[in-house]
Design a protein around this motif. Structure first.
Motif, PDB file in Angstrom:
ATOM      1  N   LEU A  24     -42.429  -2.075  38.251  1.00 41.40           N
ATOM      2  CA  LEU A  24     -43.145  -3.241  37.734  1.00 41.40           C
ATOM      3  C   LEU A  24     -43.169  -3.177  36.215  1.00 41.40           C
ATOM      4  O   LEU A  24     -43.791  -2.293  35.628  1.00 41.40           O
ATOM      5  N   ARG A  25     -42.486  -4.109  35.592  1.00 42.73           N
ATOM      6  CA  ARG A  25     -42.362  -4.107  34.133  1.00 42.73           C
ATOM      7  C   ARG A  25     -43.153  -5.273  33.556  1.00 42.73           C
ATOM      8  O   ARG A  25     -43.155  -6.366  34.099  1.00 42.73           O
ATOM      9  N   GLY A  26     -43.804  -5.035  32.429  1.00 44.58           N
ATOM     10  CA  GLY A  26     -44.553  -6.108  31.792  1.00 44.58           C
ATOM     11  C   GLY A  26     -45.522  -5.645  30.727  1.00 44.58           C
ATOM     12  O   GLY A  26     -45.797  -6.369  29.777  1.00 44.58           O
ATOM     13  N   LEU A  53     -55.095  -6.584  31.432  1.00 46.51           N
ATOM     14  CA  LEU A  53     -55.137  -6.246  32.851  1.00 46.51           C
ATOM     15  C   LEU A  53     -54.097  -7.114  33.534  1.00 46.51           C
ATOM     16  O   LEU A  53     -54.152  -8.344  33.431  1.00 46.51           O
ATOM     17  N   LEU A  54     -53.157  -6.501  34.217  1.00 50.11           N
ATOM     18  CA  LEU A  54     -52.148  -7.268  34.940  1.00 50.11           C
ATOM     19  C   LEU A  54     -52.376  -7.113  36.437  1.00 50.11           C
ATOM     20  O   LEU A  54     -52.522  -5.988  36.936  1.00 50.11           O
ATOM     21  N   VAL A  55     -52.419  -8.233  37.147  1.00 51.33           N
ATOM     22  CA  VAL A  55     -52.511  -8.237  38.606  1.00 51.33           C
ATOM     23  C   VAL A  55     -51.123  -8.549  39.146  1.00 51.33           C
ATOM     24  O   VAL A  55     -50.520  -9.565  38.777  1.00 51.33           O
ATOM     25  N   TRP A  56     -50.616  -7.668  40.021  1.00 54.11           N
ATOM     26  CA  TRP A  56     -49.235  -7.744  40.476  1.00 54.11           C
ATOM     27  C   TRP A  56     -49.158  -8.015  41.972  1.00 54.11           C
ATOM     28  O   TRP A  56     -50.060  -7.652  42.727  1.00 54.11           O
ATOM     29  N   ASP A  57     -48.049  -8.606  42.370  1.00 55.30           N
ATOM     30  CA  ASP A  57     -47.632  -8.603  43.771  1.00 55.30           C
ATOM     31  C   ASP A  57     -46.662  -7.434  43.912  1.00 55.30           C
ATOM     32  O   ASP A  57     -45.559  -7.456  43.353  1.00 55.30           O
ATOM     33  N   GLY A  58     -47.079  -6.399  44.653  1.00 61.76           N
ATOM     34  CA  GLY A  58     -46.267  -5.201  44.747  1.00 61.76           C
ATOM     35  C   GLY A  58     -44.978  -5.378  45.523  1.00 61.76           C
ATOM     36  O   GLY A  58     -44.056  -4.576  45.380  1.00 61.76           O
ATOM     37  N   LEU A  59     -44.885  -6.411  46.337  1.00 57.85           N
ATOM     38  CA  LEU A  59     -43.668  -6.651  47.102  1.00 57.85           C
ATOM     39  C   LEU A  59     -42.604  -7.352  46.272  1.00 57.85           C
ATOM     40  O   LEU A  59     -41.432  -6.972  46.284  1.00 57.85           O
ATOM     41  N   THR A  60     -43.022  -8.375  45.547  1.00 60.22           N
ATOM     42  CA  THR A  60     -42.058  -9.163  44.767  1.00 60.22           C
ATOM     43  C   THR A  60     -41.946  -8.681  43.327  1.00 60.22           C
ATOM     44  O   THR A  60     -41.032  -9.098  42.619  1.00 60.22           O
ATOM     45  N   LYS A  84     -45.954 -10.921  38.407  1.00 59.87           N
ATOM     46  CA  LYS A  84     -47.293 -10.859  37.822  1.00 59.87           C
ATOM     47  C   LYS A  84     -48.087 -12.079  38.289  1.00 59.87           C
ATOM     48  O   LYS A  84     -47.641 -13.207  38.134  1.00 59.87           O
ATOM     49  N   ILE A  85     -49.280 -11.847  38.841  1.00 59.54           N
ATOM     50  CA  ILE A  85     -50.131 -12.927  39.332  1.00 59.54           C
ATOM     51  C   ILE A  85     -51.104 -13.387  38.243  1.00 59.54           C
ATOM     52  O   ILE A  85     -51.312 -14.584  38.049  1.00 59.54           O
TER      53      ILE A  85
END
Length: 360
Positions: free
Chosen positions: A58-60, A86-93, A96-97
């Motif tokens: 997960l890059r960002g 604070l980054l909220v991620w979808d771990g499957l795709t 960044k949410i």
């Protein structure tokens, strides 16, 4: 008069020492076997070498990542970085949410609420900041700031959407009412900075803490008092994590050892060390089954231990240079561990954070 009081105090101390020694001897008598001996008697098979590979990166983030935490849905996670986000991620795709600007970039911890509706963070600002992910604000703004600690915020964990517990360098833990923004209880039996707390849904009235006084403590949130104190480490305890069944917990310390403590037996069951490991542990986590223990170390490695036999069965090396091991939680097969990790779904997946600004 003063001499009489001093003699009584001295006599009371000697009596207390004698009682403590009797308790220790009684506990030793009950300790009739070890994990290794029990495994030999039951013919428990050795675990195969643990071989894991990176599934997602997960890059960002634009600076060091200091903390992460999985949501209970086993898909989303939140990460906190010194880039002030604070980054909220979808771990499957790996999408960044949410990208949430923090009050302070000097962050040390973050947490995802069990419902998935809130995230929290804190650090050197001494404040636990709560964010509502259901808010219509763009970007999302802080909805509560919990301010009572006099030292840095080392860890925070949600009980539910109304309550969160925090630990701090001021040697205390605090239970908060989020909606009221007020302190419910303060837990202050440690004699050093409290570095980590761990909760488990099966026991909503209790939590574990680990501190720089080399002790771990079990707390009852209803009474606000310490129920049990666990000793054995020789240096700071940096991480604690509940065993999946809620009857035990693991710890990681600067003394280069991890240890498993049983709450019912009120004692250490086994410790995990290796002659070649001389550095401290910054994070620990169990697999879903409880058979694997993952531990992140200051030498940038994540060591995998057989919980029953105490053998090291794998070393995970993906991050390097300034990547540092850190927080683990249990539950997923998707992402590999080092600084902040949580095994999802089975015992062969976790997530890590690093100083290289990526999540794996």
């Amino acid at each position: 008069m003063s001499d009489d009081v001093s003699e009584r105090i001295h006599a009371a101390r000697k009596e207390a020492e004698h009682m403590n020694e009797e308790i220790r001897q009684n506990r030793e008598q009950q300790n009739d076997t070890t994990f290794k001996q029990a495994c030999e008697e039951l013919n428990v098979k050795d675990l195969p070498r643990c071989a894991m590979r990176v599934r997602r990166t997960l890059r960002g983030h634009l600076a060091k990542i200091y903390a992460m935490h999985w949501s209970e849905d086993n898909t989303h996670l939140v990460s906190a970085s010194q880039d002030g986000k604070l980054l909220v991620w979808d771990g499957l795709t790996t999408n960044k949410i949410h990208a949430i600007p923090m009050r302070s970039s000097w962050v040390m911890t973050c947490a995802y609420s069990p419902s998935g509706g809130f995230v929290a963070c804190g650090g050197l600002d001494n404040i636990c900041s709560i964010y509502n992910l259901r808010s219509n604000d763009v970007p999302i703004r802080v909805c509560r700031e919990l301010n009572s600690h006099t030292g840095y915020l080392s860890c925070c964990r949600f009980f539910d959407d109304r309550n969160i517990v925090t630990s701090s360098g001021d040697m205390t833990c605090i239970l908060w009412d989020i909606e009221a923004g007020s302190k419910v209880s303060e837990f202050n039996d440690h004699n050093g900075d409290v570095m980590s707390v761990s909760l488990i849904p099966e026991k909503p009235n209790y939590f574990i803490s680990g501190a720089c006084d080399a002790t771990a403590k079990l707390w009852d949130v209803r009474s606000g008092k310490c129920c049990q104190t666990f000793q054995g480490h020789e240096s700071d305890i940096n991480a604690v994590h509940y065993f999946p069944n809620g009857q035990a917990f693991g710890t990681g310390s600067d003394d280069a050892s991890c240890r498993l403590f049983d709450i019912r037996a009120d004692r250490e069951l086994i410790h995990y060390t290796h002659d070649n490991i001389l550095c401290g542990i910054t994070s620990v986590s169990f697999s879903k089954s409880g058979r694997y223990l993952f531990a992140g170390y200051d030498d940038f490695d994540c060591n995998v231990w057989d919980v029953l036999k105490g053998d090291r069965i794998g070393i995970l090396r993906e991050h390097n240079d300034r990547d540092r091991p850190g927080e683990f939680q249990y539950d997923h097969p998707l992402i590999h561990p080092i600084r902040c990790s949580r095994n999802r779904h089975n015992q062969q997946t976790n997530s890590d954070r690093s100083w290289r600004r990526t999540r794996r």
